[in-house]
Design an enzyme around this catalytic site. Sequence first.
Site, PDB file in Angstrom:
ATOM      1  N   ASP A  94      38.885  21.283  79.140  1.00 18.88           N
ATOM      2  CA  ASP A  94      40.183  20.982  78.429  1.00 18.88           C
ATOM      3  C   ASP A  94      39.609  22.038  77.035  1.00 18.88           C
ATOM      4  OD1 ASP A  94      42.286  19.840  78.007  1.00 18.88           O
ATOM      5  OD2 ASP A  94      41.594  17.349  78.740  1.00 18.88           O
ATOM      6  N   HIS A  95      40.603  20.972  76.202  1.00 19.77           N
ATOM      7  CA  HIS A  95      40.653  21.646  75.263  1.00 19.77           C
ATOM      8  C   HIS A  95      39.312  22.469  74.133  1.00 19.77           C
ATOM      9  CE1 HIS A  95      43.801  19.679  73.992  1.00 19.77           C
ATOM     10  NE2 HIS A  95      43.618  19.377  75.264  1.00 19.77           N
ATOM     11  N   ASP A 116      42.266  26.149  72.546  1.00 17.64           N
ATOM     12  CA  ASP A 116      43.177  24.988  71.653  1.00 17.64           C
ATOM     13  C   ASP A 116      42.944  26.187  70.796  1.00 17.64           C
ATOM     14  OD1 ASP A 116      44.131  23.512  70.740  1.00 17.64           O
ATOM     15  OD2 ASP A 116      43.102  21.558  71.150  1.00 17.64           O
ATOM     16  N   HIS A 199      47.877  13.448  71.546  1.00 22.00           N
ATOM     17  CA  HIS A 199      46.184  12.876  72.332  1.00 22.00           C
ATOM     18  C   HIS A 199      46.286  11.084  71.593  1.00 22.00           C
ATOM     19  CE1 HIS A 199      45.343  17.041  72.699  1.00 22.00           C
ATOM     20  NE2 HIS A 199      45.412  16.466  73.786  1.00 22.00           N
ATOM     21  N   GLY A 200      45.549  10.671  72.568  1.00 24.37           N
ATOM     22  CA  GLY A 200      45.564   8.858  72.232  1.00 24.37           C
ATOM     23  C   GLY A 200      45.993   8.692  73.157  1.00 24.37           C
ATOM     24  N   GLY A 230      48.221  14.878  76.605  1.00 21.69           N
ATOM     25  CA  GLY A 230      48.305  13.597  76.000  1.00 21.69           C
ATOM     26  C   GLY A 230      49.110  12.422  76.038  1.00 21.69           C
ATOM     27  N   GLY A 231      48.837  11.973  77.859  1.00 20.38           N
ATOM     28  CA  GLY A 231      49.641  12.038  78.709  1.00 20.38           C
ATOM     29  C   GLY A 231      49.284   9.863  78.371  1.00 20.38           C
ATOM     30  N   ASN A 253      43.299  10.350  80.023  1.00 17.02           N
ATOM     31  CA  ASN A 253      42.114  10.735  79.771  1.00 17.02           C
ATOM     32  C   ASN A 253      41.586   9.305  79.352  1.00 17.02           C
ATOM     33  OD1 ASN A 253      39.544  10.759  78.868  1.00 17.02           O
ATOM     34  ND2 ASN A 253      39.744  12.854  77.871  1.00 17.02           N
ATOM     35  N   THR A 254      42.831   9.409  78.205  1.00 16.52           N
ATOM     36  CA  THR A 254      42.101   7.697  76.782  1.00 16.52           C
ATOM     37  C   THR A 254      42.022   6.531  77.930  1.00 16.52           C
ATOM     38  OG1 THR A 254      43.656   8.735  74.972  1.00 16.52           O
ATOM     39  CG2 THR A 254      42.505   6.355  75.209  1.00 16.52           C
TER      40      THR A 254
HETATM   41 ZN   LIG Z   1      44.953  17.340  75.821  1.00 18.46          ZN
END
Ligand SMILES: [Zn+2]
Length: 302
Positions: A94-95, A116, A199-200, A230-231, A253-254
């Site tokens: 990722d990133h 990225d 994101h976040g 950033g889902g 992720n968050t």
């Molecule tokens: Zn991402």
Amino acid sequence: MDANIECLMIQLFNMKSLRDYINDAEGRRVAIGHFNISNLEALWAIFRVAKELNLPVIVGLSEGERDFVGVRQAVALVKSIREEYQYPIFINADHTYSVERVKEAIDAGFDAVIFDGAKLDLEENIEKTKECVAYARASGREVLVEAEVGYIGTSSKVLDAIPEGVKFDDSTLTSPEQAERFVRETGVDLFAPAVGNMHGMLRNAPEPRLDIERIRKVRAAAGVPLVLHGGSGTSDEDFREAIKAGIAIVHINTEIRVAFVKTLSAYLLAHPDEVAPYKVMKEPTEAMQKVIGARLSLFSGR
Ligand SMILES: [Zn+2]
């Protein structure tokens, strides 16, 4: 494992590649879930839930997550599950903000990498992405390369405000023209646009809405599957519409981090004498499984 032996294994077990699963998801208008890990607990949580639902899944590690788990160790862990269970679980870098670290991940055996360069100007982003694609193609394995255009912030935290530099207008959202040119010039396999996502996730406010019409146009112009970053915090309704409009992979992720840490702190407060890590980690792992299960069900249209 040697690249040739790996190709042979895939043929032998008749396992489809990550590209096959992505194409298949797109054809059925569903999306594959991409979930980040920074420990073994999260990896097992993702695998258990995906297996229960019988869905392919992608495990992601950012640069920081890779440094914590170990670059080659992360690959070994995911592949050990893939081989033991003959299961379509894949690993993505990722990133990744430098070409060097993209090369490192490809050398270590990652199935997919993300360069990225969203913060770079478009020309520099294109040049560096091209270098990553060339390296992936020369690896002797099928490694998918994803890149992004349009800045959506970089943190996987609970935020009090929309991150600086993230705007939801034509100045930062990805245009179909940019997408078309970027994919044509770089030859990437997957494209991550800025379409109202960030994101976040926000502490006290609903997430901004996704620009569904833009997703549709960007998908048509890009000509490759789209990935939504950033889902976390996005509404179910927006996810359904975005997937129908052309999103083939969704990153979460968050939400997993929040479930893990909140449950862990509550458990430690309630059980101050428990010192067996595998007992302490049981409830936080189950909390991650709940989040992953809800998201995977949604993405797969169930
Ligand atoms: Zn991402």
